[in-house]
Design an enzyme around this catalytic site. Structure first.
Site, PDB file in Angstrom:
ATOM      1  N   ASP A  38       0.817  -1.217   0.000  1.00 17.29           N
ATOM      2  CA  ASP A  38       0.000   0.000   0.000  1.00 17.29           C
ATOM      3  C   ASP A  38       0.852   1.269   0.000  1.00 17.29           C
ATOM      4  O   ASP A  38       0.375   2.345   0.362  1.00 17.29           O
ATOM      5  CB  ASP A  38      -0.982  -0.016   1.183  1.00 17.29           C
ATOM      6  N   HIS A 242      23.696   3.012 -17.695  1.00 17.71           N
ATOM      7  CA  HIS A 242      22.555   3.343 -16.838  1.00 17.71           C
ATOM      8  C   HIS A 242      22.729   2.792 -15.430  1.00 17.71           C
ATOM      9  O   HIS A 242      21.788   2.284 -14.818  1.00 17.71           O
ATOM     10  CB  HIS A 242      21.245   2.832 -17.463  1.00 17.71           C
ATOM     11  N   ASP A 259      25.954  11.442 -13.053  1.00 13.34           N
ATOM     12  CA  ASP A 259      24.940  11.953 -13.980  1.00 13.34           C
ATOM     13  C   ASP A 259      23.696  12.196 -13.143  1.00 13.34           C
ATOM     14  O   ASP A 259      23.012  11.246 -12.750  1.00 13.34           O
ATOM     15  CB  ASP A 259      24.683  10.915 -15.086  1.00 13.34           C
ATOM     16  N   ASP A 270      19.938  18.076 -16.485  1.00 13.11           N
ATOM     17  CA  ASP A 270      20.588  16.786 -16.779  1.00 13.11           C
ATOM     18  C   ASP A 270      22.087  17.053 -16.978  1.00 13.11           C
ATOM     19  O   ASP A 270      22.493  17.483 -18.058  1.00 13.11           O
ATOM     20  CB  ASP A 270      19.932  16.197 -18.039  1.00 13.11           C
ATOM     21  N   HIS A 349      26.632   5.752 -27.490  1.00 11.17           N
ATOM     22  CA  HIS A 349      25.345   6.450 -27.429  1.00 11.17           C
ATOM     23  C   HIS A 349      25.408   7.735 -28.251  1.00 11.17           C
ATOM     24  O   HIS A 349      26.461   8.100 -28.761  1.00 11.17           O
ATOM     25  CB  HIS A 349      24.952   6.736 -25.974  1.00 11.17           C
ATOM     26  N   HIS A 353      19.987  14.772 -26.485  1.00  5.96           N
ATOM     27  CA  HIS A 353      18.536  14.600 -26.652  1.00  5.96           C
ATOM     28  C   HIS A 353      17.882  15.922 -26.301  1.00  5.96           C
ATOM     29  O   HIS A 353      18.486  16.774 -25.643  1.00  5.96           O
ATOM     30  CB  HIS A 353      18.030  13.461 -25.741  1.00  5.96           C
ATOM     31  N   HIS A 360      14.293  13.027 -21.258  1.00  6.39           N
ATOM     32  CA  HIS A 360      14.389  12.743 -22.694  1.00  6.39           C
ATOM     33  C   HIS A 360      13.113  13.328 -23.275  1.00  6.39           C
ATOM     34  O   HIS A 360      12.083  12.660 -23.334  1.00  6.39           O
ATOM     35  CB  HIS A 360      14.505  11.238 -22.965  1.00  6.39           C
ATOM     36  N   GLU A 383      26.363  15.515 -24.585  1.00  2.56           N
ATOM     37  CA  GLU A 383      26.928  14.590 -23.614  1.00  2.56           C
ATOM     38  C   GLU A 383      27.786  13.488 -24.230  1.00  2.56           C
ATOM     39  O   GLU A 383      27.459  12.308 -24.122  1.00  2.56           O
ATOM     40  CB  GLU A 383      25.808  13.967 -22.784  1.00  2.56           C
ATOM     41  N   TYR A 387      33.946   5.096 -23.041  1.00  2.00           N
ATOM     42  CA  TYR A 387      33.843   4.042 -22.029  1.00  2.00           C
ATOM     43  C   TYR A 387      34.703   2.873 -22.489  1.00  2.00           C
ATOM     44  O   TYR A 387      34.435   2.288 -23.544  1.00  2.00           O
ATOM     45  CB  TYR A 387      32.384   3.603 -21.870  1.00  2.00           C
ATOM     46  N   ARG A 405      32.040  10.735 -19.105  1.00  2.00           N
ATOM     47  CA  ARG A 405      31.018  11.476 -19.861  1.00  2.00           C
ATOM     48  C   ARG A 405      30.990  12.893 -19.298  1.00  2.00           C
ATOM     49  O   ARG A 405      31.176  13.091 -18.087  1.00  2.00           O
ATOM     50  CB  ARG A 405      29.638  10.808 -19.716  1.00  2.00           C
ATOM     51  N   GLU A 407      28.383  16.203 -19.619  1.00  2.00           N
ATOM     52  CA  GLU A 407      27.058  16.536 -20.150  1.00  2.00           C
ATOM     53  C   GLU A 407      26.600  17.903 -19.669  1.00  2.00           C
ATOM     54  O   GLU A 407      26.646  18.193 -18.472  1.00  2.00           O
ATOM     55  CB  GLU A 407      26.033  15.479 -19.688  1.00  2.00           C
TER      56      GLU A 407
HETATM   57  N1  GLY Z   1      20.496  11.175 -17.517  1.00  4.94           N
HETATM   58  C1  GLY Z   1      19.963  10.621 -18.688  1.00  4.94           C
HETATM   59  C2  GLY Z   1      20.712  11.035 -19.868  1.00  4.94           C
HETATM   60  O1  GLY Z   1      21.758  11.615 -19.740  1.00  4.94           O
HETATM   61  O2  GLY Z   1      20.292  10.872 -20.977  1.00  4.94           O
HETATM   62 MN    MN Z   2      21.165  13.303 -20.957  1.00  5.89          MN
HETATM   63 MN    MN Z   3      22.388  12.616 -18.017  1.00  7.14          MN
END
Ligand code: GLY
Ligand code: MN
Ligand code: MN
Length: 446
Positions: A38, A242, A259, A270, A349, A353, A360, A383, A387, A405, A407
């Site tokens: 619950d 992720h 991140d 982000d 990647h 975005h 996103h 970003e 890696y 990374r 970003e």
């Molecule tokens: N934190 C999600 C991305 O960087 O796309």
């Molecule tokens: Mn991002």
């Molecule tokens: Mn990110």
């Protein structure tokens, strides 16, 4: 920092101006999701619903009927209920919906089955985002069926269903001055949180302890929640794109990839930064870092009105491939390596975005089969990353397990772009200086 009632009204007007004659738009609020038994997840309004209403409660349906005599904006929402409000908190009720949220007409959500079919009946077209909420899809289908079943009595069911999300998502892609202010404020809070993580990081801590510093800073400065699950990844975890477990111990010599971004009034930030846990980059870490940073800088140069969406990605691919060639991590001819996508082993990647109410965010990346051309007011992330798998024995050991990374959040301006998230350093020397200074003052205080 909040979007005003007037701005929500402007958005509804702008949407209604694009709707075909004799039509109705229907949007349900987000559902409440159960975490376990619950216990509910913290409620987050659906972004489309929020964009048009600013109404924060669950169990609501917004209806827009351009030209309706008794009001174009109708909201179904929970009734006031002293007992329920004692347990679960404030409800605006129908009066509050009108006085606080600018609805023209409001009804109890429990009456939606009786009233909404009557509002749909006689309209030629229904705007609705099919497939986003299965339970509501079914309810809408049943209302339409109910109208059809009365066709012999003269009821007129709608003839056309149109994708509401298509119109709405294009509107959401262009940020207003007020939206940019909120997004700037969100990015500043997140930048502060990243600075604090750099300042407080010490080998021996657990990743979640840095997560605590981030979330503390978010809330301390007015954000109620991160915009997405924060990634705090030390050492080889930085190579898991992720990674959100955040349970490992941070070791001397590790890089820490964070991140994380806060949400403010339903707008996301982000940001990613990568820094050395002990305050000093090793030569290998620094070599990779410099490539990623140069890739990001190359991307910023091709973000401006008139440039297309993919140019920034292409710029990062070129710099990263060139850099990896220079270090001997890729071998061959630059153009061939790019065409054959050899870089994807290390950079798998895309460079970014759209960013907005959803991290996103919505909005098409291609229009008519071509990459979208950038326009003023669009917000995106940049970003790039490299890696190097800890298990990749085809590369020299010294490179393995490095994940980096960087970003930032960027708005397209009249002439180029502005970085919303510049409040946290990314120049490696400035990062080292910030960390050294924090250690010195912590040492002096001890
Ligand atoms: N934190 C999600 C991305 O960087 O796309
Ligand atoms: Mn991002
Ligand atoms: Mn990110």
């Amino acid at each position: 920092m909040q979007i005003t009632k007037q701005e929500y009204a402007r958005r509804r007007k702008a949407l209604m101006a694009q709707m075909e004659p004799n039509s109705i738009a229907i949007l349900p609020a987000a559902q409440v999701y159960i975490r376990n038994r619950d216990v509910e997840h913290n409620y987050r309004q659906d972004s489309d619903f929020q964009y048009l209403t600013g109404f924060p409660e669950p169990e609501a349906v917004a209806v827009l009927i351009p030209g309706r005599e008794h009001g174009e904006y109708v909201l179904f929402c929970r009734e006031k209920d002293k007992e329920r409000e004692l347990w679960d908190g404030y409800r605006a009720g129908q009066e509050g919906a009108i006085s606080e949220y600018g609805t023209d007409d409001a009804f109890p959500i429990n009456d939606v089955d009786d009233i909404l079919p009557g509002l749909i009946e006689g309209r030629e077209r229904v705007y609705y985002a099919m497939g986003a909420n299965q339970e509501f899809d079914l309810r809408l289908t049943n209302w339409i069926k109910a109208i059809r079943s009365k066709a012999r009595l003269g009821a007129q069911p709608p003839n056309e269903f149109l994708a509401l999300d298509h119109l709405l998502h294009d509107m959401r892609l262009y940020k207003s001055a007020a939206e940019l202010k909120v997004m700037q404020a969100a990015a500043e809070i997140s930048a502060q949180a990243h600075r604090r993580a750099m300042q407080t990081c010490r080998p021996g801590q657990y990743e979640y302890q840095l997560e605590a510093e981030l979330h503390y800073t978010f809330m301390r400065h007015g954000s109620r929640s991160p915009a997405y699950s924060s990634i705090v990844a030390a050492g080889r975890n930085g190579c898991i794109l992720h990674y959100t477990e955040n349970t490992a111990q941070i070791r001397d010599g590790d890089l820490v990839l964070i991140d994380a971004g806060c949400e403010l009034d339903c707008y996301a930030s982000d940001i990613t930064r990568t820094f050395p846990a002990n305050g000093r980059f090793s030569p290998e870490q620094r070599a990779i870092y410099d490539i990623v940073l140069a890739a990001q800088e190359a991307a910023f140069k091709v973000i401006a009105p008139g440039r297309h969406w993919n140019e920034s990605h292409e710029a990062t691919v070129r710099v990263i491939t060139q850099g990896l060639l220079g270090l001997g991590l890729l071998k061959g001819e630059l153009e061939e390596l790019m065409a054959g996508e050899s870089y994807k082993r290390f950079y798998m990647h895309r460079a970014g975005h759209w960013l907005g109410m959803d991290v996103h965010d919505v909005g098409d990346y291609r229009v008519g089969g071509e990459w979208r051309v950038l326009e003023q007011g669009m917000v995106m992330t940049v970003e790039p990353g490299i890696y190097i798998s800890p298990d990749d024995d085809s590369v020299a050991k010294k490179w393995r397990g490095i994940g980096i990374r960087i970003e930032d959040d960027v708005v397209v301006t009249r002439t180029g772009c502005d970085i919303l998230s510049s409040g946290v350093p990314k120049d490696p020397e400035l990062i080292e200086a910030l960390m050294a200074e924090a250690r010195e003052s912590a040492g002096a205080a001890a």
